[in-house]
Design a protein around this motif. Sequence first.
Motif, PDB file in Angstrom:
ATOM      1  N   TYR A   1      -1.720   7.018   1.975  1.00 59.76           N
ATOM      2  CA  TYR A   1      -2.970   6.623   1.475  1.00 59.76           C
ATOM      3  C   TYR A   1      -3.754   5.748   2.556  1.00 59.76           C
ATOM      4  O   TYR A   1      -3.235   5.190   3.470  1.00 59.76           O
ATOM      5  CB  TYR A   1      -2.857   5.552   0.164  1.00 59.76           C
ATOM      6  N   VAL A   2      -5.234   5.530   2.051  1.00 61.61           N
ATOM      7  CA  VAL A   2      -6.018   4.729   2.726  1.00 61.61           C
ATOM      8  C   VAL A   2      -6.172   4.029   1.689  1.00 61.61           C
ATOM      9  O   VAL A   2      -6.711   4.426   0.580  1.00 61.61           O
ATOM     10  CB  VAL A   2      -7.182   5.416   3.418  1.00 61.61           C
TER      11      VAL A   2
ATOM     12  N   ILE B   1      -7.736   2.532  -1.561  1.00 59.56           N
ATOM     13  CA  ILE B   1      -8.859   3.035  -2.561  1.00 59.56           C
ATOM     14  C   ILE B   1      -9.952   2.110  -2.316  1.00 59.56           C
ATOM     15  O   ILE B   1      -9.792   0.898  -2.474  1.00 59.56           O
ATOM     16  CB  ILE B   1      -8.361   3.395  -3.899  1.00 59.56           C
TER      17      ILE B   1
ATOM     18  N   THR C   1     -14.493   4.293   5.648  1.00 58.95           N
ATOM     19  CA  THR C   1     -14.065   4.654   6.875  1.00 58.95           C
ATOM     20  C   THR C   1     -15.142   5.276   7.839  1.00 58.95           C
ATOM     21  O   THR C   1     -16.184   5.702   7.469  1.00 58.95           O
ATOM     22  CB  THR C   1     -12.830   5.494   6.771  1.00 58.95           C
TER      23      THR C   1
ATOM     24  N   ILE D   1      -4.869  12.514   6.563  1.00 60.12           N
ATOM     25  CA  ILE D   1      -4.562  11.449   6.022  1.00 60.12           C
ATOM     26  C   ILE D   1      -2.828  11.189   6.367  1.00 60.12           C
ATOM     27  O   ILE D   1      -2.493   9.767   6.458  1.00 60.12           O
ATOM     28  CB  ILE D   1      -4.634  11.288   4.454  1.00 60.12           C
TER      29      ILE D   1
ATOM     30  N   GLY E   1      -3.373   7.616   7.637  1.00 59.15           N
ATOM     31  CA  GLY E   1      -2.943   6.776   6.529  1.00 59.15           C
ATOM     32  C   GLY E   1      -1.707   6.033   6.547  1.00 59.15           C
ATOM     33  O   GLY E   1      -0.997   6.257   7.563  1.00 59.15           O
TER      34      GLY E   1
ATOM     35  N   ARG F   1      -8.241   9.545  -0.251  1.00 56.40           N
ATOM     36  CA  ARG F   1      -7.787   8.082  -0.250  1.00 56.40           C
ATOM     37  C   ARG F   1      -6.300   8.259  -0.561  1.00 56.40           C
ATOM     38  O   ARG F   1      -5.389   7.129  -0.353  1.00 56.40           O
ATOM     39  CB  ARG F   1      -8.503   7.307  -0.990  1.00 56.40           C
TER      40      ARG F   1
ATOM     41  N   GLU G   1      -9.844  11.842  -3.910  1.00 57.30           N
ATOM     42  CA  GLU G   1     -10.797  11.197  -3.270  1.00 57.30           C
ATOM     43  C   GLU G   1     -11.227   9.767  -3.587  1.00 57.30           C
ATOM     44  O   GLU G   1     -11.005   9.494  -4.781  1.00 57.30           O
ATOM     45  CB  GLU G   1     -11.769  12.090  -2.951  1.00 57.30           C
ATOM     46  N   ASN G   2     -11.987   8.942  -2.853  1.00 60.85           N
ATOM     47  CA  ASN G   2     -12.388   7.646  -3.114  1.00 60.85           C
ATOM     48  C   ASN G   2     -13.224   7.522  -4.483  1.00 60.85           C
ATOM     49  O   ASN G   2     -13.608   6.609  -5.219  1.00 60.85           O
ATOM     50  CB  ASN G   2     -13.438   7.068  -1.972  1.00 60.85           C
TER      51      ASN G   2
ATOM     52  N   LYS H   1      -5.131   2.606  -7.698  1.00 59.67           N
ATOM     53  CA  LYS H   1      -5.126   1.341  -6.636  1.00 59.67           C
ATOM     54  C   LYS H   1      -3.991   0.455  -6.932  1.00 59.67           C
ATOM     55  O   LYS H   1      -3.506  -0.045  -6.048  1.00 59.67           O
ATOM     56  CB  LYS H   1      -6.646   0.915  -6.876  1.00 59.67           C
TER      57      LYS H   1
END
Length: 145
Positions: free
Chosen positions: A40-41, A43, A47, A56, A60, A95, A113-114, A137
């Motif tokens: 993950y990155v 949420i 970026t 990712i 991530g 994400r 995705e975000n 999240k």
Amino acid sequence: MNKLAILIGTGALVASTLLFFRGCDSSESPANASAIGVYYVPIGAETLVAITSESIEQRGRRCEIPAAKDIRAIRKVLNSATDPTSEKFSNKLVRAKLFEISAMGSKLIAVVENNGLAKFPTGQERLISTKGMETLKKVIERQCE
């Protein structure tokens, strides 16, 4: 249109819907999966470079979510996703990449995705609600940060 063509088309739609929901069946999760893994990155984070379903894993963070309650919450979010209106999965705003971890190995569940678009291993795209994204999240932040 003849009745046979309508009947066949309806049957195909029902079958594909059942296959999707079988792929996200929450009954598979805490019994057979010991955890859900996630790359993950955060949420909601913006970026400078595109984060894809492939990148990712390098860019991530990785974490495992072992709590049955959180596994059920993730499954519920994925099961409640709806058909997207006109948006398509871009594979540039990823994400979260979710996968089951069990004694049999790991298996991709979905890439998110975000903007809430999720792509499943079947190729099907679904849209996670704003509330669902908030839940996802919170689970990731609670278990992974």
